[in-house]
Structures are given as structure tokens and as C-alpha cells.
Scaffold this motif. Structure first.
Motif, mmCIF file in Angstrom:
data_model
loop_
_atom_site.group_PDB
_atom_site.id
_atom_site.type_symbol
_atom_site.label_atom_id
_atom_site.label_comp_id
_atom_site.label_asym_id
_atom_site.label_seq_id
_atom_site.Cartn_x
_atom_site.Cartn_y
_atom_site.Cartn_z
ATOM 1 N N PRO A 121 -5.834 10.372 81.566
ATOM 2 C CA PRO A 121 -5.423 11.556 80.822
ATOM 3 C C PRO A 121 -6.479 12.650 80.890
ATOM 4 C CG PRO A 121 -5.475 9.578 79.452
ATOM 5 C CD PRO A 121 -6.191 9.256 80.699
ATOM 6 N N GLU A 180 -7.622 14.543 78.732
ATOM 7 C CA GLU A 180 -8.575 14.582 77.632
ATOM 8 C C GLU A 180 -9.857 13.847 77.994
ATOM 9 O OE1 GLU A 180 -5.452 13.925 77.275
ATOM 10 O OE2 GLU A 180 -4.614 15.169 75.667
ATOM 11 N N ILE A 181 -9.703 12.729 78.705
ATOM 12 C CA ILE A 181 -10.861 11.902 79.001
ATOM 13 C C ILE A 181 -11.854 12.631 79.904
ATOM 14 C CG2 ILE A 181 -11.566 9.828 80.267
ATOM 15 C CD1 ILE A 181 -9.083 8.460 79.097
ATOM 16 N N LEU A 237 -6.227 21.935 75.908
ATOM 17 C CA LEU A 237 -7.650 21.751 76.193
ATOM 18 C C LEU A 237 -8.111 22.591 77.381
ATOM 19 C CD1 LEU A 237 -8.723 18.039 75.806
ATOM 20 C CD2 LEU A 237 -10.049 20.046 75.196
ATOM 21 N N ILE A 262 -1.481 4.523 74.338
ATOM 22 C CA ILE A 262 -2.447 5.248 75.161
ATOM 23 C C ILE A 262 -2.477 6.709 74.746
ATOM 24 C CG2 ILE A 262 -2.890 6.090 77.490
ATOM 25 C CD1 ILE A 262 -1.856 3.371 78.481
ATOM 26 N N ARG A 264 -5.786 9.051 72.670
ATOM 27 C CA ARG A 264 -6.449 10.274 73.151
ATOM 28 C C ARG A 264 -5.939 11.508 72.416
ATOM 29 N NH1 ARG A 264 -3.150 12.675 77.291
ATOM 30 N NH2 ARG A 264 -1.426 11.352 77.834
ATOM 31 N N PHE A 300 -5.569 14.745 70.458
ATOM 32 C CA PHE A 300 -6.540 15.809 70.231
ATOM 33 C C PHE A 300 -5.928 17.006 69.491
ATOM 34 C CE2 PHE A 300 -8.418 19.851 71.679
ATOM 35 C CZ PHE A 300 -9.669 19.714 71.096
ATOM 36 N N MET A 320 -11.464 12.029 70.248
ATOM 37 C CA MET A 320 -11.415 13.227 71.093
ATOM 38 C C MET A 320 -11.960 14.468 70.400
ATOM 39 S SD MET A 320 -10.952 13.354 74.194
ATOM 40 C CE MET A 320 -10.991 15.140 74.287
#
Lengths: 259, 309
Positions: free
Chosen positions: A97, A99-100, A194, B241, B245, B247, B266
Motif C-alpha cells: 500500500p 501508505e507504507i 497522502l 490490511i 494502514r 490514515f 500511519m
């Protein structure tokens, strides 16, 4: 059930046209109809943010569709060594993903390896990273596999070159799949948060979703402008969904239930 | 472009072998068509992944140069209480949202299953939360969560006689409020997937069960749920999953507050990386998140295999 799931959205629709500017004035019944929130939004650059969003989604989607069609043609119609690895790489990107990798991505965007370009503060920085999307490529690949080989062979015997076969036979036949990846790609890019947050430090490049936060903390304006801007941020994806519902549902089931 | 099928001068060659030019041309074309995708993936997925892995072993300093610290960043994450709390909140939020959405989604799918035409409208309307932009939806919910008596949600729960809640404003309820919104958004998606799965259930089994006089509950328990098992696994993996994550929801609704009560991994990584400039620790946080995702996926796959046999 319909009320529960659409209530907040209907409430937004009504409140955005509502006159009172009290911070709690989110309601399901209008007091007084007004367009003032949308007029005031202009002074707060809301339409500039909207334009930025459209620029990013327009070019991003175009790039994503092109890249997907090209890659899918190779994966669906060709046999070559290393294909399994490529497929595996695509799947990895879907498992990974955004975000990681957000933090290192910001470092890479600031100084692209080899090319040494700084994409921070450019539209390209928001567009290029959404250009390749594993989901689009896989959906397209699955669809392209269905195109009969005979068509391709016939064209080849007629002396058509690779690019011609691709452009005049395969791509036109994949129009339904283009609809699927188009509408999913649109919502995916429109929903980006993001990435623009990292790439656009100056407010004149903000996209609408990330601009909402600053509208909220702006004390000069009431909550009405925030609501009007939120409505503008929601409408495009709702319209895209309503217009392409069938493709949407098809993509949803082909993407999720398989396996 | 000359056709490769044009009659070439026949050489003595076994029939299975194409002329030399054809042998490399096929793969070359394949790779050329793949090139744009691979290049973009390389630059914006794989290189960042390795940069993240590499930087996680350094104390990253913009002007002083990076200083090798080995696994110290990881140690910081594991021992730091802020990180511990954030990881815990991420897990609670992920599990709560996943289970809530799956259960509600299944119940709704069973309720509205059927071919009736009017259901088309219900499905479409119910699905809207899924496609809408997270940031805007979260703003709307933030306003609905207004903690005073005249906040919209407090008015609604007042109708059924529940006292006003502080929602996002209290340390005790902030995480649960975020979960509530996430379930609202996740349920329709799960519902649609269940509906797609229900289409595949063998109708004759229902008829047979009806003949045997099985109750609705027993039909559900012995026919429907087993048939949906693969769907459960997929939804669980995907949602868990996604939940880990999370956010935007948290960033917009509470930004981790009040007093860190809704800080997730996050949002903490984001703050470390972009506000405190602790890029090394933040990168290590990303790797930890990746490993957690990987472990979760593997566990689910193993469980799934074991159940299948």
C-alpha cells in the motif's frame, strides 16, 4: 438502510445550500436556501483546488489507461521469458500500500534516481506515481485474454504490423474493460490524499480533498464554505459511479471474488 | 515494418525454429509494451521500498549526512510507548472495522438478496459511501460528531433516549467514533461482495432443505455460510490490511487526538516523517507496517488452507 447509508450525504447536499453558518448547522432540513456558500468558496480558492484536482485526475487517468492497455497487451497476448516474474511484481505492487512507502516516496520524488529531477511541487509529482496501477493492468489483462486469437492471426496474414493490430483490433474490442478501469482509476486518483499532501507544499497546487482541512480551520469563513467544498469534492466520484454503475459492479466482482 | 511472415529465403533449418530475427523480436515487442508500466513501478514503488528499507537503518539528517545506526530505529519503535499505543490502536481499529463491516454486510446482503427490480435502487444508494472521497466524507462525519447537544448524531441518538456522547472529543470514545464511521463506509462494499457470492450458492440445496423441513437458521448455518466461506476469507484479509494502514480517516477526524487516544501507526509515521523530520524512524515504521501486513496475509492464507482440507 438507505437512510443510514445516504443520510450523511443527503445532509451534506442540503446543508451546503443552507443559510445559517453556525458550526453545528449540519442538518437534514434546510432553513433557508442560498448559493452564498458557493460564492464565498471562490474567495477561498475552492475552484482553484477543484481545477487542480481535475488536472491531476485528467492526466493521471489518461496515463494510467494508456499504461494499462500497453502492459495488458503484452501480458495477455504475448509469451515471453520472465512473464511470471512480471506478473508477480504487479501483484506485489498491489500488496504494497502507498501508505507504507509514503516517507521514502517523498525522498525519491525530491530527487529521482539517475534523472535527478525534483518532482516536489510539480503536477508531475502527483500524476506519475498514479500512472501505473496493478489493479487496472490485471483487469485489462484478464479482458484481453478473451479476444479471439483468430482475429489477430487474420490481421497478421493481411500484413498488419504489431502496432496496427494493437490499435485497430485489440484496443477497440476492449472498450468495455476501458470503462471499468476508467471509472475505478478515476475514483482512485480523485481519492488520493497522502500523495498530494507530500507533493504539494504550496497551497496553490493543493487538490480539493487536502484543501478541506485548511478551509475548516479558517475562522473567517463559516462552516458553509467547508460544506460547499466537501460537496464539490464528493460529486465527481458520485457522478462517475452513477454513470458507469454496471462497469463498476463488474470490476468489483472481477477484482475481489476471483481467487 | 516488414511482415515477419513474408517468404524468406529457405535455409536448412528444422521446422520448429523461426528465423533469428523473429526469435528476439517477439519478446522485444512484449518488453517494449511493458516498459512504461515497469518504469513507473520501478520509480514509484520499488525504489521507494528499497530506499525505505535502507533509510530505516540510518539516523537521517538533511545537512549533516546520514549516520548508520543499525537496528536502533526498530528498537525505538518496539520500546517506545507512543508507538506501542499507536500499534494497539491500529489493531483495534482494523479488527473492529473489519468485523463490524463483515457482520453488518452479511446481514444486509441476506436481507436484500433477491432479483426484485426495486432492489437495484437500494443497492445503488447503499453503495454510495464506498465510492465517495474519504477526506470529504470524514469532514461531514466530523461535523455530525459535534459533541454538544445540538450535534446531529447526538440529536439522532436522543430520539431513542440515549444521552449525548462526546464522540471525537473524549479519550474514551474517539477511537470508537472513528470505527463507527469506518464501518459505515466499509459495510456496503462487503455487502456487495456477499451479494455476488450469494449468487453462486446452489439453489437446489435450498429446495432440498425446504423439503426436509429445515428452518431458516439451519439453512443459513449449513448451506449459505459454508458456501460463502471463500468470500469471508477474502474480505477479512482485504479489510484487515486496509484497516492496519488507515490514515485519512484518523488524520481528518482527530489527527490522533485527544491526547493521543486515537493515534494510529500511519498518523504517527506521518508526524515523525514530515513534521519532526525523523525520516529514519518513520521509514522503519513503514517497514514494520509492511511486515505486519505480510504476517497477517500469511496467517490468513494458512488458516484458509487448513480449513479447506
Amino acid at each position: 438502510m438507505v437512510v443510514v447509508f445516504t443520510g450523511p450525504l443527503v445532509g451534506l447536499l442540503i446543508s451546503a445550500f443552507n443559510k445559517t453558518l453556525d458550526p453545528t448547522s449540519f442538518s437534514l432540513w434546510p432553513d433557508e436556501f442560498t448559493l452564498e456558500n458557493f460564492v464565498q468558496a471562490k474567495d477561498k480558492n475552492v475552484y482553484l483546488y477543484l481545477l487542480n484536482s481535475f488536472i491531476v485526475v485528467g492526466f493521471g487517468l489518461l496515463l494510467q489507461m494508456l499504461v494499462s492497455v500497453f502492459a495488458a497487451y503484452s501480458l495477455a497476448r504475448k509469451k515471453f521469458r520472465g512473464m511470471t516474474i512480471v506478473m508477480l511484481l504487479m501483484l506485489t505492487t498491489m500488496m504494497l500500500p502507498e501508505e507504507i512507502i509514503a516517507i521514502p516516496l517523498s525522498l525519491v520524488l525530491a530527487d529521482l534516481p539517475v534523472l535527478h529531477l525534483n518532482l516536489i511541487g510539480t503536477y508531475a509529482g502527483m500524476i506519475l506515481p498514479v500512472g501505473a496501477w496493478g489493479f487496472s493492468i490485471l483487469v485489462m489483462t484478464e479482458f484481453m485474454k478473451e479476444v479471439p486469437v483468430e482475429l489477430e492471426e487474420a490481421a497478421r496474414i493481411d500484413g498488419a504490423g504489431e502496432l496496427r493490430i494493437f490499435a485497430t483490433i485489440i484496443v477497440p474490442l476492449c472498450r468495455p474493460a476501458l470503462g471499468v478501469i476508467g471509472v475505478f482509476g478515476f475514483t482512485m486518483i480523485w481519492d488520493q490524499y497522502l500523495l498530494p499532501l507530500i507533493v504539494a507544499p504550496e497551497s496553490d497546487m493543493w487538490t480539493l480533498p487536502i484543501a478541506l482541512r485548511s478551509l475548516r480551520s479558517d475562522e473567517e469563513v463559516g462552516i458553509g464554505v467547508l460544506l460547499a467544498a466537501s460537496l464539490l469534492a464528493l460529486l465527481p466520484s458520485i457522478i462517475a459511479f452513477l454513470a458507469f454503475q454496471r462497469q463498476f459492479m463488474r470490476g468489483l466482482t472481477s477484482g475481489a471474488v476471483k481467487g | 515494418m516488414t511482415s515477419t511472415l513474408a517468404p524468406a529465403p529457405r535455409r536448412t533449418r528444422s521446422p520448429g525454429h523461426a528465423p533469428k530475427s523473429v526469435r528476439w523480436r517477439g519478446p522485444l515487442i512484449a518488453w517494449l509494451f511493458l516498459a512504461p508500466a515497469l518504469l513507473l513501478f520501478l520509480y514509484f514503488k520499488f525504489i521507494p521500498m528499497f530506499v525505505g528499507l535502507w533509510k530505516s537503518l540510518f539516523k537521517v539528517q538533511t545537512f549533516l549526512g546520514d549516520e548508520w545506526v543499525g537496528f536502533q530505529n526498530y528498537e525505538t519503535i518496539i520500546t517506545d510507548s507512543e508507538f506501542g499505543a499507536a500499534i494497539w490502536h491500529s489493531v483495534v481499529l482494523a479488527l473492529g472495522t473489519t468485523i463490524g463491516s463483515i457482520v453488518l454486510g452479511l446481514v444486509l446482503a441476506l436481507l436484500i438478496e433477491g432479483p426484485a427490480r426495486y432492489l437495484w435502487f437500494v443497492r445503488t444508494a447503499a453503495f454510495l459511501p464506498v465510492v465517495t472521497t474519504m477526506a470529504a466524507v470524514a469532514e461531514v462525519w466530523r461535523i455530525m460528531f459535534h459533541p454538544a447537544d445540538n450535534g446531529l448524531l447526538n440529536i439522532v441518538i436522543g430520539w431513542v433516549g440515549v444521552d449525548p456522547q462526546p464522540w471525537l472529543a473524549s479519550e474514551d470514545t474517539s477511537l470508537w467514533s472513528i470505527m463507527l464511521m469506518s464501518i459505515w463506509r466499509g459495510t456496503p462494499y462487503d455487502m456487495m461482495i456477499f451479494l455476488a457470492g450469494l449468487v453462486g450458492v446452489d439453489r437446489t440445496l435450498y429446495e432440498a432443505a425446504a423439503v426436509d423441513g429445515a428452518s431458516t437458521w439451519r439453512r443459513l448455518r449449513h448451506i449459505t455460510l459454508p458456501a460463502l466461506r471463500p468470500v469471508f476469507w477474502i474480505l477479512f484479509t482485504l479489510a484487515a490490511i486496509r484497516g492496519l494502514r488507515v490514515f485519512v480517516e484518523v488524520y481528518v477526524l482527530t489527527n490522533g487526538g485527544p491526547n493521543g487516544s486515537s493515534e494510529v501507526l500511519m498518523t504517527l509515521i506521518y508526524k515523525l516523517g514530515f513534521q519532526k523530520n525523523e525520516l529514519g524512524v518513520a521509514s522503519a515504521g513503514g517497514i514494520v507496517l509492511f511486515l505486519a501486513t505480510l504476517v497477517l496475509t500469511v496467517i490468513v492464507q494458512v488458516l484458509r488452507k487448513r480449513q479447506a482440507t
